[in-house]
Scaffold this motif. Structure first.
Motif, short mmCIF file in Angstrom:
data_model
loop_
_atom_site.label_atom_id
_atom_site.label_comp_id
_atom_site.label_asym_id
_atom_site.label_seq_id
_atom_site.Cartn_x
_atom_site.Cartn_y
_atom_site.Cartn_z
N PHE A 121 0.83 -1.21 0.00
CA PHE A 121 0.00 0.00 0.00
C PHE A 121 0.87 1.25 0.00
O PHE A 121 0.52 2.27 -0.61
CB PHE A 121 -0.92 -0.01 1.22
CG PHE A 121 -1.94 1.09 1.24
CD1 PHE A 121 -3.16 0.94 0.62
CD2 PHE A 121 -1.68 2.28 1.90
CE1 PHE A 121 -4.11 1.95 0.63
CE2 PHE A 121 -2.61 3.31 1.92
CZ PHE A 121 -3.83 3.14 1.29
N ALA A 122 2.01 1.19 0.69
CA ALA A 122 2.89 2.36 0.79
C ALA A 122 3.39 2.82 -0.57
O ALA A 122 3.68 4.01 -0.76
CB ALA A 122 4.07 2.03 1.69
N ASP A 123 3.49 1.89 -1.54
CA ASP A 123 3.95 2.27 -2.87
C ASP A 123 2.99 3.24 -3.55
O ASP A 123 3.37 3.92 -4.52
CB ASP A 123 4.13 1.03 -3.75
CG ASP A 123 5.27 0.14 -3.27
OD1 ASP A 123 6.18 0.66 -2.59
OD2 ASP A 123 5.26 -1.06 -3.59
N HIS A 137 6.66 6.99 3.76
CA HIS A 137 5.44 7.12 2.96
C HIS A 137 4.30 7.44 3.91
O HIS A 137 4.05 6.68 4.85
CB HIS A 137 5.15 5.83 2.18
CG HIS A 137 6.19 5.52 1.15
ND1 HIS A 137 6.09 5.91 -0.17
CD2 HIS A 137 7.37 4.86 1.25
CE1 HIS A 137 7.14 5.50 -0.83
NE2 HIS A 137 7.95 4.86 0.00
N THR A 138 3.61 8.55 3.65
CA THR A 138 2.63 9.02 4.62
C THR A 138 1.30 9.37 3.96
O THR A 138 1.24 9.69 2.77
CB THR A 138 3.14 10.27 5.36
OG1 THR A 138 3.33 11.34 4.43
CG2 THR A 138 4.45 9.97 6.07
N ILE A 187 6.06 3.77 7.30
CA ILE A 187 4.75 3.95 6.67
C ILE A 187 3.82 4.48 7.75
O ILE A 187 3.60 3.83 8.77
CB ILE A 187 4.21 2.62 6.12
CG1 ILE A 187 5.20 2.01 5.13
CG2 ILE A 187 2.85 2.82 5.48
CD1 ILE A 187 4.94 0.54 4.85
N ILE A 188 3.27 5.68 7.53
CA ILE A 188 2.44 6.31 8.55
C ILE A 188 1.17 6.81 7.88
O ILE A 188 1.20 7.66 6.99
CB ILE A 188 3.19 7.46 9.25
CG1 ILE A 188 4.49 6.93 9.87
CG2 ILE A 188 2.30 8.10 10.31
CD1 ILE A 188 5.35 8.00 10.49
N SER A 189 0.04 6.27 8.31
CA SER A 189 -1.26 6.63 7.74
C SER A 189 -2.17 7.14 8.85
O SER A 189 -2.39 6.45 9.86
CB SER A 189 -1.90 5.41 7.06
OG SER A 189 -3.22 5.69 6.65
N GLY A 190 -2.70 8.34 8.68
CA GLY A 190 -3.56 8.94 9.68
C GLY A 190 -4.93 9.26 9.14
O GLY A 190 -5.20 9.15 7.94
N GLY A 191 -5.79 9.68 10.04
CA GLY A 191 -7.15 10.03 9.66
C GLY A 191 -7.48 11.43 10.08
O GLY A 191 -7.06 12.41 9.47
N GLY A 192 -8.22 11.57 11.20
CA GLY A 192 -8.72 12.87 11.60
C GLY A 192 -7.84 13.64 12.56
O GLY A 192 -8.21 14.71 13.01
#
Length: 471
Positions: free
Chosen positions: A279-281, A291-292, A305-310
């Protein structure tokens, strides 16, 4: 000769938890460009020249979300069929049922292009060219796969060994040393899980190699509930029959045993998005290999790899990590352990944890609701109802509800009373009272619902009438 694109859309996407849930699985995830994987698959399926119909095989519970995803693209297929599974029975059953439905509508000469909804293809023109090659082979009675030219010794994919366009054998996920040998030989390709064949070819093979699966799907299709209107057909497979169909992948059931399998080698920018590292790609990267997604502040952080929301995510001194934040769950893992996220998901599912099923924001045919806060004897929701959306006429045994209109207009049934509520107006619905909420306007209706009672579970609902066919 008809060409039918078939999108297979199912599975929980356990390796992408907590972003992927059973009620909002991987195909519905936004990949960072404002489009979901399902929308990308929809566009890709319609890009194939000469397509006469699009068939989507998905779970019955994901029908309305799929319709919304397709509608938001602004594209109209020449024909659209939803083949609805009451439960997942693996790809052999899904493809068998789809092939039978296509044969019924278009005949045995129809060509099917099977496209998983949870894959990404970056080079659509190259994909279209590969499909044209595959279609030509399929018309000659070949069962065609798509082989991705490997760019690295990948241990997470299955491989195809080929001699020209003839498949020699399929190989399961290899260890690193074996994968390096495959890459050096030039004879091996990643198995993309996409297929092309005529209905006659697949049905003949299933009849020889998976007769019980074929017959079970034939029976489920014969007993299916059907509806149609404005160019859209819905076929809901019979639950009692389909639930008895043997679970098997199409690879094990047919491909590995058939002797007429071809491969089209291609470079189409393919990825199966099978883990957070894949997914990071899809996400933008910085000069430190991070990758954020979302609002992120980093100090001395590398290869993460860092994925955030609100809310803001801050990371200091982090390296080779996966951090995924959602409203109700946080994942922290080493990148090397990305495949083990599925193990965590399965453990939580076995424990009955709600985070494997639902997000705080839950999609319904009429709109969405978001759980803002909950505690002992209370729950607060934000409810959005689409223009023309209508909830079921329902009743709750254990909870009462207070509704306050934030914006828009609400048409409310509260017991024997019907009323229109405008912004800042409210109503109270005691437990045991029949009630219904509807948006009669052209703008979205936004409401705050406060529930109070001894039990606030979503299963405390009795539906008396529902325009979406839910029980």
């Amino acid at each position: 000769m008809s060409i039918v694109s078939v999108i297979i859309s199912g599975g929980a996407g356990a390796r992408l938890w907590p972003l992927s849930r059973e009620s909002h699985p991987k195909p519905l995830i936004d990949v960072g460009d404002g489009q979901s994987l399902l929308q990308h698959a929809f566009r890709r399926a319609l890009a194939i020249p000469g397509v006469t119909e699009l068939v989507t095989v998905t779970n019955r519970e994901l029908l309305f979300a799929s319709e919304d995803e397709y509608r938001d693209t602004g594209l109209t297929p020449p024909g659209l069929t939803y083949l609805l599974e009451p439960e997942g029975r693996e790809t052999a059953a899904a493809i068998a049922a789809a092939t039978l439905a296509v044969e019924e509508a278009h005949g045995r000469d129809a060509v099917l292009c099977i496209l998983p909804a949870d894959h990404m293809v970056a080079d659509v023109p190259a994909f279209v060219a590969a499909v044209e090659q595959a279609t030509a082979l399929a018309k000659k009675g070949r069962l065609v796969t798509f082989g991705i030219r490997p760019t690295r010794p990948e241990t997470g994919y299955g491989y195809i060994e080929a001699d020209g366009t003839d498949v020699v054998r399929f190989v399961e996920k290899p260890d690193l040393e074996t994968a390096e040998k495959y890459l050096a030989s030039g004879r091996f390709f990643w198995n993309a899980g996409m297929f092309c064949f005529t209905a006659a070819t697949m049905l003949d093979l299933l009849g020889k190699l998976g007769a019980d699966i074929l017959q079970g799907c034939r029976d489920a299709l014969k007993a299916a509930r059907r509806s149609s209107g404005t160019g859209v057909v819905q076929i809901e497979l019979d639950k009692a029959t389909f639930s008895t169909v043997r679970k098997e992948s199409i690879d094990y059931a047919v491909l590995e045993k058939a002797d007429n399998v071809s491969v089209v080698p291609c470079d189409i920018g393919w990825s199966d998005i099978g883990s957070w590292t894949a997914f990071a790609d899809l996400l933008p990267g910085d000069e430190f290999g991070n990758h954020t997604l979302g609002e992120v502040a980093l100090v001395d952080t590398k290869n993460s790899i860092i994925s955030g929301g609100g809310r803001l995510i801050g990371a200091v001194g982090v390296e080779d990590m996966i951090i995924v934040d959602t409203a109700d769950a946080l994942l922290v893992a080493r990148k090397d352990d990305a495949q083990k996220v599925k193990t965590l998901f399965n453990r939580l599912k076995a424990e009955g944890h709600e985070s494997t099923k639902l997000h705080r924001t839950v999609h319904r045919p009429w709109g969405t609701y978001t759980v803002l806060e909950e505690g002992e004897r209370f729950k607060i929701k934000r409810i959005e109802v689409k223009p023309g959306g209508r909830l079921s006429l329902q009743m709750h045994h254990h909870r009462s509800e207070h509704w306050v209109v934030v914006s828009g207009t609400a048409r409310v049934v509260n017991g024997d009373t019907q009323m229109l509520l405008a912004t800042n107006q409210s109503t109270y619905i005691p437990a045991g009272t029949n009630h219904r909420l509807e948006n009669p306007g052209i703008l979205r209706l936004v409401m705050i619902e406060v529930q109070t009672g001894d039990y606030l579970g979503e299963d405390d609902i009795v539906r008396f009438d529902d325009v979406y066919g839910r029980s």
